[in-house]
Design a protein around this motif. Structure first.
Motif, PDB file in Angstrom:
ATOM      1  N   TYR A 136       0.849  -1.188   0.000  1.00  0.00           N
ATOM      2  CA  TYR A 136       0.000   0.000   0.000  1.00  0.00           C
ATOM      3  C   TYR A 136       0.885   1.237   0.000  1.00  0.00           C
ATOM      4  O   TYR A 136       1.958   1.251   0.609  1.00  0.00           O
ATOM      5  N   ASP A 137       0.409   2.280  -0.661  1.00  0.00           N
ATOM      6  CA  ASP A 137       1.142   3.549  -0.639  1.00  0.00           C
ATOM      7  C   ASP A 137       0.879   4.323   0.651  1.00  0.00           C
ATOM      8  O   ASP A 137       1.741   5.080   1.108  1.00  0.00           O
ATOM      9  N   MET A 138      -0.305   4.142   1.218  1.00  0.00           N
ATOM     10  CA  MET A 138      -0.658   4.815   2.466  1.00  0.00           C
ATOM     11  C   MET A 138      -1.687   3.975   3.193  1.00  0.00           C
ATOM     12  O   MET A 138      -2.403   3.176   2.580  1.00  0.00           O
ATOM     13  N   ALA A 139      -1.778   4.148   4.518  1.00  0.00           N
ATOM     14  CA  ALA A 139      -2.792   3.443   5.297  1.00  0.00           C
ATOM     15  C   ALA A 139      -3.290   4.351   6.400  1.00  0.00           C
ATOM     16  O   ALA A 139      -2.524   5.133   6.982  1.00  0.00           O
ATOM     17  N   ALA A 140      -4.582   4.245   6.680  1.00  0.00           N
ATOM     18  CA  ALA A 140      -5.187   4.932   7.823  1.00  0.00           C
ATOM     19  C   ALA A 140      -5.221   3.941   8.977  1.00  0.00           C
ATOM     20  O   ALA A 140      -5.846   2.883   8.867  1.00  0.00           O
ATOM     21  N   VAL A 141      -4.544   4.279  10.079  1.00  0.00           N
ATOM     22  CA  VAL A 141      -4.420   3.337  11.192  1.00  0.00           C
ATOM     23  C   VAL A 141      -4.548   4.060  12.524  1.00  0.00           C
ATOM     24  O   VAL A 141      -4.465   5.294  12.602  1.00  0.00           O
ATOM     25  N   ALA A 142      -4.728   3.286  13.582  1.00  0.00           N
ATOM     26  CA  ALA A 142      -4.778   3.825  14.943  1.00  0.00           C
ATOM     27  C   ALA A 142      -3.367   3.959  15.493  1.00  0.00           C
ATOM     28  O   ALA A 142      -2.548   3.046  15.372  1.00  0.00           O
ATOM     29  N   SER A 143      -3.089   5.093  16.123  1.00  0.00           N
ATOM     30  CA  SER A 143      -1.742   5.352  16.622  1.00  0.00           C
ATOM     31  C   SER A 143      -1.293   4.343  17.668  1.00  0.00           C
ATOM     32  O   SER A 143      -0.109   3.978  17.727  1.00  0.00           O
ATOM     33  N   ASP A 144      -2.227   3.851  18.502  1.00  0.00           N
ATOM     34  CA  ASP A 144      -1.817   2.931  19.561  1.00  0.00           C
ATOM     35  C   ASP A 144      -1.391   1.577  19.009  1.00  0.00           C
ATOM     36  O   ASP A 144      -0.492   0.933  19.538  1.00  0.00           O
ATOM     37  N   VAL A 145      -2.017   1.144  17.905  1.00  0.00           N
ATOM     38  CA  VAL A 145      -1.613  -0.126  17.297  1.00  0.00           C
ATOM     39  C   VAL A 145      -0.221   0.008  16.696  1.00  0.00           C
ATOM     40  O   VAL A 145       0.632  -0.878  16.850  1.00  0.00           O
ATOM     41  N   LEU A 146       0.032   1.129  16.015  1.00  0.00           N
ATOM     42  CA  LEU A 146       1.365   1.348  15.451  1.00  0.00           C
ATOM     43  C   LEU A 146       2.420   1.349  16.549  1.00  0.00           C
ATOM     44  O   LEU A 146       3.488   0.729  16.412  1.00  0.00           O
ATOM     45  N   GLU A 147       2.137   2.021  17.674  1.00  0.00           N
ATOM     46  CA  GLU A 147       3.103   2.067  18.769  1.00  0.00           C
ATOM     47  C   GLU A 147       3.382   0.675  19.326  1.00  0.00           C
ATOM     48  O   GLU A 147       4.529   0.326  19.630  1.00  0.00           O
ATOM     49  N   ARG A 148       2.320  -0.151  19.470  1.00  0.00           N
ATOM     50  CA  ARG A 148       2.524  -1.510  19.995  1.00  0.00           C
ATOM     51  C   ARG A 148       3.392  -2.335  19.058  1.00  0.00           C
ATOM     52  O   ARG A 148       4.267  -3.100  19.510  1.00  0.00           O
ATOM     53  N   MET A 149       3.174  -2.198  17.759  1.00  0.00           N
ATOM     54  CA  MET A 149       3.955  -2.979  16.806  1.00  0.00           C
ATOM     55  C   MET A 149       5.415  -2.541  16.792  1.00  0.00           C
ATOM     56  O   MET A 149       6.319  -3.365  16.628  1.00  0.00           O
ATOM     57  N   ILE A 150       5.647  -1.246  16.979  1.00  0.00           N
ATOM     58  CA  ILE A 150       7.018  -0.755  17.064  1.00  0.00           C
ATOM     59  C   ILE A 150       7.689  -1.297  18.319  1.00  0.00           C
ATOM     60  O   ILE A 150       8.839  -1.763  18.287  1.00  0.00           O
ATOM     61  N   GLU A 151       6.974  -1.259  19.442  1.00  0.00           N
ATOM     62  CA  GLU A 151       7.541  -1.733  20.707  1.00  0.00           C
ATOM     63  C   GLU A 151       7.837  -3.221  20.671  1.00  0.00           C
ATOM     64  O   GLU A 151       8.786  -3.694  21.303  1.00  0.00           O
ATOM     65  N   ARG A 152       7.032  -3.991  19.927  1.00  0.00           N
ATOM     66  CA  ARG A 152       7.274  -5.431  19.808  1.00  0.00           C
ATOM     67  C   ARG A 152       8.409  -5.749  18.843  1.00  0.00           C
ATOM     68  O   ARG A 152       8.842  -6.901  18.752  1.00  0.00           O
ATOM     69  N   GLY A 153       8.846  -4.770  18.074  1.00  0.00           N
ATOM     70  CA  GLY A 153       9.887  -5.018  17.092  1.00  0.00           C
ATOM     71  C   GLY A 153       9.363  -5.553  15.774  1.00  0.00           C
ATOM     72  O   GLY A 153      10.151  -6.025  14.939  1.00  0.00           O
ATOM     73  N   MET A 154       8.048  -5.467  15.566  1.00  0.00           N
ATOM     74  CA  MET A 154       7.464  -5.967  14.320  1.00  0.00           C
ATOM     75  C   MET A 154       7.747  -5.027  13.146  1.00  0.00           C
ATOM     76  O   MET A 154       7.845  -5.466  11.999  1.00  0.00           O
ATOM     77  N   VAL A 155       7.848  -3.723  13.431  1.00  0.00           N
ATOM     78  CA  VAL A 155       8.203  -2.723  12.421  1.00  0.00           C
ATOM     79  C   VAL A 155       9.120  -1.696  13.074  1.00  0.00           C
ATOM     80  O   VAL A 155       9.203  -1.600  14.298  1.00  0.00           O
ATOM     81  N   ARG A 156       9.810  -0.925  12.250  1.00  0.00           N
ATOM     82  CA  ARG A 156      10.714   0.124  12.748  1.00  0.00           C
ATOM     83  C   ARG A 156      10.040   1.491  12.605  1.00  0.00           C
ATOM     84  O   ARG A 156       9.434   1.782  11.571  1.00  0.00           O
ATOM     85  N   ARG A 157      10.141   2.310  13.624  1.00  0.00           N
ATOM     86  CA  ARG A 157       9.530   3.642  13.574  1.00  0.00           C
ATOM     87  C   ARG A 157      10.044   4.436  12.377  1.00  0.00           C
ATOM     88  O   ARG A 157       9.287   5.147  11.706  1.00  0.00           O
ATOM     89  N   GLU A 158      11.354   4.329  12.114  1.00  0.00           N
ATOM     90  CA  GLU A 158      11.948   5.118  11.041  1.00  0.00           C
ATOM     91  C   GLU A 158      11.535   4.647   9.645  1.00  0.00           C
ATOM     92  O   GLU A 158      11.867   5.293   8.635  1.00  0.00           O
TER      93      GLU A 158
END
Length: 307
Positions: free
Chosen positions: A207-229
């Motif tokens: 996808y070129d862009m996605a509409a998502v909830a900020s708390d889900v993104l933060e959880r995935m970053i904290e788990r190491g599933m994706v990188r913030r950068e």
């Protein structure tokens, strides 16, 4: 079927007000949620209680996460508590509507549908101290993409999550047009099936862009599933309430009172605190007040949920 139809008709005839609720429910006191049935014979008081949590991500994650809480409820209530991992929001709402779920955690947008169409009565939400947990609607793109504003995404591949999701589908229809991007006109929303899938899809270039909830993104970053950068945020909304916990409207009031007591005297485990961004416990909520902004979005949306 005829019996159910007759009971619904009788209930409708005896109900002075329903507001936005389905005709099978009554809201005589105007608090936006279904009233307890007037006939005590219709109050349910089961010895085995079944509950579920919103399928925002992999249901197996929450089945393990809530084990300690489920055991706490068994001890506190003196009843068998069964956690049921639902696979979709629609299935969760239908399970409560049909009486198979006695209480449940619903994500933001589906809370409204659960109230209106399944007789759910929200009573608690996660929080820190006396502050309820909130989240923001984000529009994310890959950090190495050329997109800087929402208007840049016209004609591109944009992920939404599901028809009932506030942050993943409903709110973008209300917020994005003023930023120069109209869902359904400038692009066709691609339903990913979940916030985690949308986020991973952007990371992988699906996808070129996605509409998502900020708390889900933060959880995935904290788990190491994706990188913030790996991402750039090109839109951020105001704060919305996060998941609610609700009981079926026809549970015995004594059971509801005990359930609330057990919810509010539980302190989250370290694993739950880590998963839920530091949330410590459950706090009481008022659906009428705390979900007003969500109901406003749903009333304004151009593509209402299929209920």
């Amino acid at each position: 079927m005829m019996l159910l139809s007759s009971l619904t008709t009788v209930a409708a005839e005896q109900c002075a007000a329903q507001g936005a609720l389905h005709e099978r429910y009554c809201d005589a006191d105007g608090d936006q949620v279904a009233d307890l049935p007037a006939d005590p014979a219709l109050w349910r008081d089961p010895q085995t209680l079944v509950w579920a949590y919103a399928p925002i991500e992999d249901p197996a994650v929450y089945a393990n996460l809530f084990k300690t809480f489920t055991r706490h409820l068994e001890t506190c209530l003196g009843r068998q508590i069964v956690y049921y991992p639902v696979l979709s929001t629609g299935a969760e709402i239908e399970a409560m509507r049909s009486g198979r779920l006695h209480f449940a955690g619903f994500s933001t947008g589906p809370t409204v549908e659960a109230v209106n169409h399944a007789g759910a009565v929200p009573f608690a939400a996660k929080g820190i101290g006396d502050q309820l947990r909130g989240y923001r609607v984000l529009a994310i793109v890959r950090a190495d993409s050329p997109y800087r504003d929402l208007a840049d995404l016209a004609g591109r591949k944009v992920a939404h999550t599901s028809a009932l999701s506030n942050s993943g589908h409903l709110a973008p229809q209300v917020f994005f047009p003023s930023e120069g991007l109209v869902p359904g006109e400038n692009y066709v929303p691609l339903m990913s099936g979940g916030h985690d899938r949308s986020i991973l899809g952007v990371a992988d270039g699906d996808y070129d862009m996605a509409a998502v909830a900020s708390d889900v993104l933060e959880r995935m970053i904290e788990r190491g599933m994706v990188r913030r950068e790996a991402f750039r945020v090109i839109y951020e909304s105001g704060l919305f309430p996060t998941s609610s916990f609700a009981h079926a409207h026809d549970l015995h009031p004594d059971l509801v009172a005990e359930m609330k007591r057990c919810f509010f005297n539980f302190t989250f485990t370290d694993e739950m605190k880590a998963e839920f961004g530091g949330d410590e416990h459950f706090l009481p909520i008022s659906y009428d007040r705390d979900w007003a902004s969500v109901r406003e979005v749903i009333e304004r949306v151009s593509d209402p949920p299929p209920f």
